[in-house]
Design an enzyme around this catalytic site. Structure first.
Site, PDB file in Angstrom:
ATOM      1  N   ASP A  27       1.331  -0.812   0.151  1.00 27.30           N
ATOM      2  CA  ASP A  27      -0.182   0.106   0.129  1.00 27.30           C
ATOM      3  C   ASP A  27       1.184   0.957   0.523  1.00 27.30           C
ATOM      4  O   ASP A  27       2.656  -0.133   0.505  1.00 27.30           O
ATOM      5  CB  ASP A  27       1.017   0.397  -0.292  1.00 27.30           C
ATOM      6  CG  ASP A  27       0.697   0.132  -1.379  1.00 27.30           C
ATOM      7  OD1 ASP A  27       0.356  -0.169  -0.190  1.00 27.30           O
ATOM      8  OD2 ASP A  27       1.547  -0.078   0.011  1.00 27.30           O
ATOM      9  N   LYS A 216      -3.869  -4.811  11.296  1.00 24.68           N
ATOM     10  CA  LYS A 216      -4.850  -4.961  10.532  1.00 24.68           C
ATOM     11  C   LYS A 216      -4.751  -5.692   9.757  1.00 24.68           C
ATOM     12  O   LYS A 216      -3.341  -5.754   8.975  1.00 24.68           O
ATOM     13  CB  LYS A 216      -5.940  -4.189   9.869  1.00 24.68           C
ATOM     14  CG  LYS A 216      -4.370  -2.848   9.118  1.00 24.68           C
ATOM     15  CD  LYS A 216      -5.271  -2.220   8.933  1.00 24.68           C
ATOM     16  CE  LYS A 216      -4.602  -0.744   7.749  1.00 24.68           C
ATOM     17  NZ  LYS A 216      -4.322  -1.274   6.891  1.00 24.68           N
ATOM     18  N   LYS A 245      -2.073   3.472   5.403  1.00 25.15           N
ATOM     19  CA  LYS A 245      -1.656   1.993   5.017  1.00 25.15           C
ATOM     20  C   LYS A 245      -1.862   1.098   4.145  1.00 25.15           C
ATOM     21  O   LYS A 245      -3.087   1.397   4.051  1.00 25.15           O
ATOM     22  CB  LYS A 245      -1.196   1.338   6.235  1.00 25.15           C
ATOM     23  CG  LYS A 245      -0.523   1.750   7.168  1.00 25.15           C
ATOM     24  CD  LYS A 245       0.432   2.572   7.281  1.00 25.15           C
ATOM     25  CE  LYS A 245       0.893   3.433   8.626  1.00 25.15           C
ATOM     26  NZ  LYS A 245       1.405   4.246   8.243  1.00 25.15           N
ATOM     27  N   ASP A 246      -0.837   1.024   3.666  1.00 20.09           N
ATOM     28  CA  ASP A 246      -1.310  -0.477   2.158  1.00 20.09           C
ATOM     29  C   ASP A 246      -2.918  -1.894   2.492  1.00 20.09           C
ATOM     30  O   ASP A 246      -2.961  -1.803   3.966  1.00 20.09           O
ATOM     31  CB  ASP A 246      -0.456  -1.292   1.955  1.00 20.09           C
ATOM     32  CG  ASP A 246       0.292  -0.593   1.397  1.00 20.09           C
ATOM     33  OD1 ASP A 246       1.288  -0.438   2.172  1.00 20.09           O
ATOM     34  OD2 ASP A 246       1.142  -1.204   0.088  1.00 20.09           O
ATOM     35  N   LYS A 247      -3.526  -1.386   2.156  1.00 18.56           N
ATOM     36  CA  LYS A 247      -4.780  -3.117   2.671  1.00 18.56           C
ATOM     37  C   LYS A 247      -4.038  -4.320   2.175  1.00 18.56           C
ATOM     38  O   LYS A 247      -4.139  -4.897   3.221  1.00 18.56           O
ATOM     39  CB  LYS A 247      -5.698  -2.571   1.027  1.00 18.56           C
ATOM     40  CG  LYS A 247      -6.548  -3.661   1.812  1.00 18.56           C
ATOM     41  CD  LYS A 247      -8.429  -4.195   0.349  1.00 18.56           C
ATOM     42  CE  LYS A 247      -8.519  -5.615   0.913  1.00 18.56           C
ATOM     43  NZ  LYS A 247     -10.119  -5.164  -0.083  1.00 18.56           N
TER      44      LYS A 247
END
Length: 613
Positions: A27, A216, A245-247
């Site tokens: 991300d 997450k 932040k990146d998925k």
């Protein structure tokens, strides 16, 4: 400098099933998130061929000025994000501490809201807890749970109300009288209007903001915050954070929320998938976007082809020299109309062109409803008719059409203003970024890694032009290049004059970067040409089962699960690397330097016919 056409392939795979346990048992930039959402949605939905068709009209690195490498090792191939757990990001906060989730306890200064006196049993039965849990998890979203208060008293009803709300965040309660019998009815708050923080007792000596660490998996930051806000019935804007932040990754970052207790937040760990909250504390301030020092990355490149010697040369170069600090491909969009073209039209005040670029039909495959919307706009120029073709009016096209419908086609500036400010600014920042990339490639081509007379360096926040004598005492890591604007200076050597040439070719005046609309006036900024990561380490590991995770996560450590064990002789080889980067730098550009590849989706789609299998 190394600038040959790369032949190694970077593959990004989709399809991992890894998750946090429920109760005890799934991300750097908003543009990154949008890119990964697009890829994942289309590929997981079996839309690989359509996505490949769309990418035929996408951008390559050359299109956005990314042309140079600074190391001379031989490139090799590897698979990035074969599993999302192969990409782990830990935020580095403003104090320079790497953020970890390692404590799920509630702060000692807080008396748990749901605690009962030692000699008093819980007011909820096991059966009621089960029913309430199912209601909370949306298994009974339209229904309710009724709890009869047998020994009716206001005190008893209050305890039941409190127990439900604190132990099952997201549920609301009310008292009902049924034929002389009192019932506490619990129902789901989701879908009702979000509330601001309720007025309730908050100790004066406690900070107004509860700070916590959010862990997450495979979920982007805003999706996670929207989910938290729904469960505790708060507006999402009451949460603050330092960066998105990146998925498609496992990420750990700090979040703050106004006047919500750690007890209430901790209860969410019982019902949320892919998320875990901990390391609670109370402070008197929220978090601010951009406050972070950077991010620490743990990245697995699976099935690498490079020899140990190749890998070591590549990683030694990354550690000792670094990589060109290009803006990554995520910055420029994934469709046939790059974001920087829209940005250029905005800066030129060509608002009809802005509308055409966003709304007119474009080459490449798109969602069917977008194709119909564009065709309707091209045919009728009727914003209301085109808007009816969109099931989701919140996309950029929908927001612009809604604005045109409200303000009329002669008031495009006001109509464009309905698009959220950050999205509007993304376009002009994209234009600045492609100019910066292009100028930096020219700078590396002309002078390599040696500082020269006319280069710029920062003294505090002020740029200074180096003399020949000063250049001899500095390194490439001190050199900056400007993003164009009215408040920057440019290198005094011939590369610096390229800014004026490029802007002039685009119909813009470098001496007049102020826009009549203040939001679109470009002040400019300075960015380091080469970034040298810190805390660099790596190892080549071997494994037999591609489904096995190769990173020991914070959750696994909390649960005392053993770290991954690597084979001495495995079927596959992987490069496990760690490094820290300052904020606003792209890990994909570091990986590009290691593997010597074009990171654009268009190029990878051409190189990897198995990417969608």
């Amino acid at each position: 400098m190394a600038d040959s056409e790369p032949t190694a392939a970077l593959v990004s795979q989709v399809g991992e099933k890894r998750g946090l346990p429920q109760d005890d048992g799934e991300d750097t930039d908003p543009k990154d998130l949008k890119l990964m959402k697009t890829i994942t949605r289309m590929v997981e939905g079996g839309d690989g061929e359509r996505f490949a068709e769309m990418m035929k009209h996408g951008l390559t690195e050359v299109d956005v000025g990314i042309t140079k490498y600074i190391s001379d090792h031989e490139g090799f191939s590897g698979i990035l994000k074969e599993r999302y757990s192969d990409f782990v990001v830990h935020e580095i906060n403003k104090e320079g501490k790497t953020v970890h989730l390692d404590d799920l306890s509630i702060p000692l200064d807080e008396t748990p809201e749901s605690s009962q006196p030692p000699d008093e049993p819980d007011v909820l039965t096991e059966e009621q807890r089960t029913q309430l849990g199912e209601l909370q998890l949306f298994k009974n979203k339209e229904g309710s749970v009724s709890i009869e208060v047998l020994e009716d008293s206001k005190e008893k009803r209050t305890r039941v109300h409190k127990a439900v709300k604190t132990q099952f965040p997201g549920l609301e309660t009310k008292t009902e009288d049924r034929d002389g019998r009192k019932f506490i009815v619990a129902y789901h708050a989701a879908g009702k209007k979000h509330l601001s923080p309720r007025k309730h007792f908050w100790p004066k000596n406690r900070g107004s903001f509860c700070h916590f660490v959010l862990y997450k998996e495979n979920k982007d930051t805003m999706d996670a915050i929207n989910l938290l806000s729904k469960f505790i019935r708060l507006k999402p804007n009451l949460f603050s954070y330092m960066g998105t932040k990146d998925k498609r990754a496992i990420t750990v970052q700090e979040i703050a929320v106004l006047k919500v207790t750690a007890e209430r937040l901790a209860h969410l760990n019982k019902c949320l998938m892919n998320l875990k909250l901990g390391n609670f504390s109370y402070k008197n301030h929220p978090l601010k976007l951009g406050e972070l020092r950077g991010n620490h990355f743990t990245i697995i490149l699976r099935n690498i082809t490079g020899s140990d010697d190749q890998v070591n040369k590549a990683m030694n170069s990354l550690r000792d020299t670094g990589f060109i600090n290009y803006y990554g491909m995520q910055r420029f969009g994934t469709t046939a109309v790059p974001t920087f073209k829209v940005g250029k039209a905005i800066l030129k005040n060509d608002w009809n062109e802005v509308v055409d670029l966003i709304l007119l039909p474009r080459p490449g495959a798109e969602k069917e409803f977008l194709v119909r919307c564009r065709e309707e706009w091209a045919k009728s120029r009727d914003p209301e008719a085109a808007l009816k073709k969109l099931p989701n009016k919140r996309c950029v096209e929908g927001q612009l059409l809604r604005g045109l419908s409200m303000y009329g086609k002669k008031n495009i500036v006001q109509a464009f203003g309905l698009i959220p400010r950050n999205n509007r600014l993304m376009y002009i920042h994209s234009y600045q970024s492609v100019l910066w990339n292009t100028m930096v490639s020219r700078r590396i081509e002309a002078f390599g890694l040696k500082p020269v007379e006319g280069d710029l360096m920062l003294r505090g926040t002020t740029a200074h032009v180096l003399s020949a004598e000063e250049a001899a005492t500095h390194s490439i890591h001190d050199i900056v290049m400007p993003l164009p604007g009215f408040d920057v200076i440019y290198p005094s050597h011939h590369v610096g004059s390229g800014y004026r040439e490029m802007l002039s070719a685009d119909g813009l005046d470098i001496d007049n970067m102020r826009h009549k609309i203040k939001d679109y006036s470009l002040a400019g900024a300075y960015r380091r040409v080469v970034i040298r990561p810190s805390d660099v380490s790596w190892e080549v590991i071997q494994y037999d089962d591609p489904r096995n995770p190769l990173v020991h996560t914070d959750i696994e450590k909390l649960e005392n699960k053993p770290a991954p064990v690597f084979s001495t002789e495995g079927k596959y080889r992987a490069l496990r690397m760690e490094f820290s980067l300052p904020s606003s730098t792209y890990a994909t550009m570091a990986i590009r330097e290691i593997l010597k590849l074009d990171t654009s989706i268009k190029k990878q789609t051409q190189l990897n016919t198995t990417w969608f299998n």
